[in-house]
Design a protein around this motif. Structure first.
Motif, mmCIF file in Angstrom:
data_model
loop_
_atom_site.group_PDB
_atom_site.id
_atom_site.type_symbol
_atom_site.label_atom_id
_atom_site.label_comp_id
_atom_site.label_asym_id
_atom_site.label_seq_id
_atom_site.Cartn_x
_atom_site.Cartn_y
_atom_site.Cartn_z
ATOM 1 N N ILE A 122 -32.564 55.437 -7.823
ATOM 2 C CA ILE A 122 -32.479 53.902 -8.385
ATOM 3 C C ILE A 122 -32.296 52.929 -7.242
ATOM 4 O O ILE A 122 -31.465 52.979 -6.460
ATOM 5 N N PHE A 123 -33.269 52.120 -7.246
ATOM 6 C CA PHE A 123 -33.525 51.107 -5.992
ATOM 7 C C PHE A 123 -32.995 49.713 -6.565
ATOM 8 O O PHE A 123 -33.657 49.085 -7.551
ATOM 9 N N VAL A 124 -31.909 49.079 -5.671
ATOM 10 C CA VAL A 124 -31.622 47.758 -6.238
ATOM 11 C C VAL A 124 -31.529 46.910 -5.123
ATOM 12 O O VAL A 124 -31.322 47.326 -3.891
ATOM 13 N N PRO A 125 -31.863 45.727 -5.035
ATOM 14 C CA PRO A 125 -31.530 44.650 -3.892
ATOM 15 C C PRO A 125 -29.913 44.641 -3.419
ATOM 16 O O PRO A 125 -28.939 45.002 -4.246
ATOM 17 N N GLU A 126 -29.829 44.825 -1.925
ATOM 18 C CA GLU A 126 -28.831 45.154 -1.479
ATOM 19 C C GLU A 126 -27.812 44.323 -1.815
ATOM 20 O O GLU A 126 -26.368 44.246 -1.866
ATOM 21 N N SER A 134 -28.421 61.106 -10.776
ATOM 22 C CA SER A 134 -29.461 60.028 -9.956
ATOM 23 C C SER A 134 -28.401 59.337 -8.918
ATOM 24 O O SER A 134 -27.268 59.480 -8.690
ATOM 25 N N THR A 135 -29.281 58.758 -7.914
ATOM 26 C CA THR A 135 -28.703 58.288 -6.623
ATOM 27 C C THR A 135 -29.133 56.920 -6.597
ATOM 28 O O THR A 135 -30.148 56.409 -6.544
ATOM 29 N N LEU A 136 -28.019 55.919 -6.426
ATOM 30 C CA LEU A 136 -28.085 54.625 -6.273
ATOM 31 C C LEU A 136 -28.247 54.129 -4.640
ATOM 32 O O LEU A 136 -27.712 54.610 -4.099
ATOM 33 N N MET A 137 -29.509 53.435 -4.360
ATOM 34 C CA MET A 137 -29.752 53.036 -3.339
ATOM 35 C C MET A 137 -30.087 51.569 -2.960
ATOM 36 O O MET A 137 -30.832 50.857 -4.153
ATOM 37 N N PRO A 138 -29.793 50.788 -1.937
ATOM 38 C CA PRO A 138 -29.982 49.549 -1.783
ATOM 39 C C PRO A 138 -31.389 49.239 -1.068
ATOM 40 O O PRO A 138 -31.943 50.290 -0.208
ATOM 41 N N TYR A 139 -32.028 48.093 -1.266
ATOM 42 C CA TYR A 139 -33.250 47.732 -0.338
ATOM 43 C C TYR A 139 -33.210 46.275 -0.182
ATOM 44 O O TYR A 139 -32.379 45.377 -0.641
#
Length: 693
Positions: free
Chosen positions: A300-304, A405-410
């Motif tokens: 799961i990619f979300v704005p930092e 699931s793994t949450l990660m920033p971009y």
């Protein structure tokens, strides 16, 4: 001891020995045992090739399509018995609906593809190709069913859908199947196959089932067979590297579990509807089937700058998920398919925890309703956090096949694209955004590494099938880690089981072979107008050559007035300097209308019921006032239609049940110099005199 049956060579038999015990995933109790020990796999494949294959190959696409539809209706009528069995796999009603009715839906969807295929045992592929100046030599491509068998090695997570989505395609193509479901949930596949065989809808040899190990079956496949695999990338590579697969060049279609991702667009804020859509979609993809889907979201990619808000929202949403016995109506997530699967998930999560941390859920405990958490294969949804995903590779390499699931920033959309590609190939990805610009950037940038991309926003969310739903009309598969294969995809999928062969010869010869009129072939002319012939009496190549009609300036002016099309080139007073034309030119649509006036027999009723449409039309040369045109009108192809089922609640409408078929006509429009000015395909609906479908 109860053992699952294997349906092979026309009989139900049980294998030798005790076999592998199969457990109720909710209670832990033994359901049955599965074994293929003692089965002759060489004989099984031989039976499919020599009994099932000829029976299916001798059927037309129309017959195979109707067969699939009949099978779908039959299984739908018996679906409740499948639901009862499915609960034992830990599946909720919704989970089972995806598996059972989703699988039956694949049968329906593939059955409708018959409308795009001829009433033949084969079909042509693409357009004819002229290979000579004198129009006496040409080429085309023909597709014929392979003479082998489809060997399907399926995963445990969808014991019904996994089988039906594959056999729907190979059966429509005219190739039989041997299905080897994953053993842990094979009891549900067996129940469905029992109903299929009992229905008597499929010809003998069209479907065989082996419940247990595949043994040495792959030793006996050959180049006419197709092997498909769904499961882990590790197992898939082993099977794909089998010596017989390599030596015999056996087509191998692999759909492997992958690290699918979901991206929250940088434009989305908590006050936008897309925010709630994203949270709901992630929760659904984590908990449906307890995360046991090859398409489930793992990354799961979300704005930092929105990481903390997303973490809170997801944790709150996951906390509302009731876990327990799927027979309990309050339960929204059941168990994993078995204790072995739970142990594997825990082991994979431990690998992820080397660089990530759990921010929601527990690896060792879970609160369940109406069940024993220890006896059943229950596990808590687990949301992990990895704050440095460009450096830490574990989230992009390790898959825990459960509600994990793994949450990660971009940082920006280009960062998100790069992170999505670190999964080294996925079945699917989703981006939730309200911005067309961001959507285009992501799709074009990420498409090389994904088999399917869902662009989700408020406009389509209500009717969207969702991130994790493969559709029979779209390809299912992905590059790299996902296996590099394709399943389903409408006609694309059917062609996996057909041999494409280039054929060359004269137009007359290729018309005779294909039963489709080829350009420049000799037509069949006689005194009876082609529109006076019933569907059965029409022959491919029946041809009408019309008288000539003079096109006048008055005709062009009248058509412009009638249609409202006053394009400059259709006016007499236009200065044509610098244009493509030298003088007033006739409308293309007027030319085809005038053509209809030449070839239509309109003075009395005839078997032609209506104009069904135009497949394609090209205007190849201008027609000026003073030119004459004539038509060569040729029967190109015929496809019979089925009668619509009568609705007892709707009064009969005149003509509603007229037996009929669609006739495609190759229309060539020539001028007085015998040069083509237009070419196309027109469709008519033609009445049958005798009905035999």
């Amino acid at each position: 001891m109860q053992k699952l049956g294997n349906y092979i060579t026309g009989h139900w038999i049980t294998g030798d020995g005790d076999g592998q015990p199969l457990f109720n995933a909710v209670t832990g109790q033994v359901i049955s045992h599965a074994t293929t020990q003692g089965l002759d796999f060489e004989a099984i494949l031989h039976y499919a090739r020599t009994v099932g294959n000829p029976a299916l190959r001798n059927m037309t696409f129309q017959q195979r399509g109707r067969m699939l539809r009949a099978l779908a209706l039959h299984l739908l009528a018996h679906k409740e018995k499948f639901y009862t069995i499915s609960y034992q796999s830990g599946a909720t009603r919704i989970d089972s609906w995806i598996d059972i009715e989703g699988g039956i839906g694949n049968l329906f969807a593939n059955a409708t593809l018959r409308r795009k295929l001829p009433d033949e045992t084969f079909c042509m592929d693409g357009d004819p190709i002229n290979l000579s100046k004198g129009n006496t030599f040409m080429g085309h491509h023909i597709l014929v069913p392979k003479e082998g068998v489809a060997v399907h090695i399926n995963a445990y997570n969808f014991p019904v859908w996994g089988m039906l989505e594959k056999i729907a395609v190979n059966l429509l193509a005219g190739v039989p199947a041997v299905v080897k479901p994953a053993t842990v949930t094979a009891y549900l596949t067996e129940a469905v196959v029992k109903e299929i065989i009992a229905s008597g809808i499929l010809p003998e040899g069209a479907l065989q089932l082996v419940c247990g190990s595949a043994g040495n079956m792959l030793n006996y496949v050959n180049a006419q067979d197709v092997v498909t695999f769904t499961g882990s990338a590790y197992t898939g590579v082993k099977l794909k590297s089998h010596p017989t697969i390599l030596n015999e060049s056996v087509p191998f279609n692999m759909e492997a579990d992958s690290l699918n991702c979901m991206v929250l667009g940088p434009d989305v804020t908590p006050d936008m509807p897309e925010w709630d859509i994203f949270i709901k979609e992630v929760k659904k993809e984590m908990t449906v089937k307890a995360g046991q889907k090859c398409t489930a979201v793992r990354r799961i990619f979300v704005p930092e700058n929105k990481l903390e808000d997303v973490q809170k929202a997801l944790s709150k949403a996951l906390a509302q998920t009731t876990i327990g016995n799927p027979l309990n109506e309050t339960v929204r997530m059941g168990s994993l398919a078995g204790q072995e699967q739970r142990n594997d998930v825990r082991q994979q999560v431990q690998k992820l925890l080397a660089s990530s941390q759990i921010i929601y859920g527990s690896l060792d405990s879970v609160t369940v309703v109406d069940a024993d958490a220890a006896a059943g294969a229950f596990i808590s949804p687990l949301l992990l956090l990895n704050t440095n995903p460009l450096v830490n590779e574990a989230p992009h390499n390790v898959e825990a096949f459960g509600p994990v699931s793994t949450l990660m920033p971009y940082k920006d959309i280009y960062d998100a694209i790069a992170l999505s590609k670190m999964g080294k190939g996925s079945l699917c990805s989703s981006i939730i955004t309200a911005s067309p610009t961001i959507a285009k950037q992501y799709v074009i940038g990420a498409a090389t590494h994904h088999g399917r991309i869902l662009v989700l926003n408020a406009a389509c969310a209500k009717e969207s099938t969702g991130h994790g739903s493969p559709l029979p009309t779209l390809v299912h598969g992905g590059p790299g880690r996902a296996g590099g294969g394709e399943e389903m995809g409408g006609l694309r999928g059917v062609k996996h089981y057909l041999q494409r062969t280039a054929i060359q010869g004269s137009p007359d010869m290729l018309t005779a072979i294909s039963n489709v009129y080829q350009p420049h072939a000799t037509g069949i002319t006689n005194e009876q107008h082609v529109f006076k012939k019933y569907f059965e009496a029409l022959q491919i190549g029946d041809q009408l050559i019309t008288a000539k009609r003079l096109i006048t300036s008055e005709d062009i002016d009248a058509f412009a007035t009638l249609s409202g099309d006053h394009f400059y080139a259709h006016k007499t007073n236009t200065d044509f300097a610098g244009t493509m034309f030298t003088e007033q030119v006739a409308h293309g649509y007027f030319i085809i209308s005038a053509a209809a006036g030449l070839f239509v027999d309109s003075f009395e009723k005839n078997p032609v019921l209506l104009n069904y449409g135009i497949d394609e039309m090209r205007f190849t040369k201008p027609v000026y006032a003073g030119n004459s045109i004539y038509i060569r009108f040729t029967c190109k192809e015929k496809v019979a239609q089925e009668l619509k089922e009568a609705n007892p609640d709707v009064p009969m409408v005149q003509g509603q049940d007229i037996p009929k078929g669609i006739v495609k006509w190759f229309v060539e429009i020539f001028d007085e110099h015998d040069e083509a000015v237009g070419v196309g395909t027109i469709l008519t609906m033609v009445q049958m005199k005798n009905y035999s479908i």
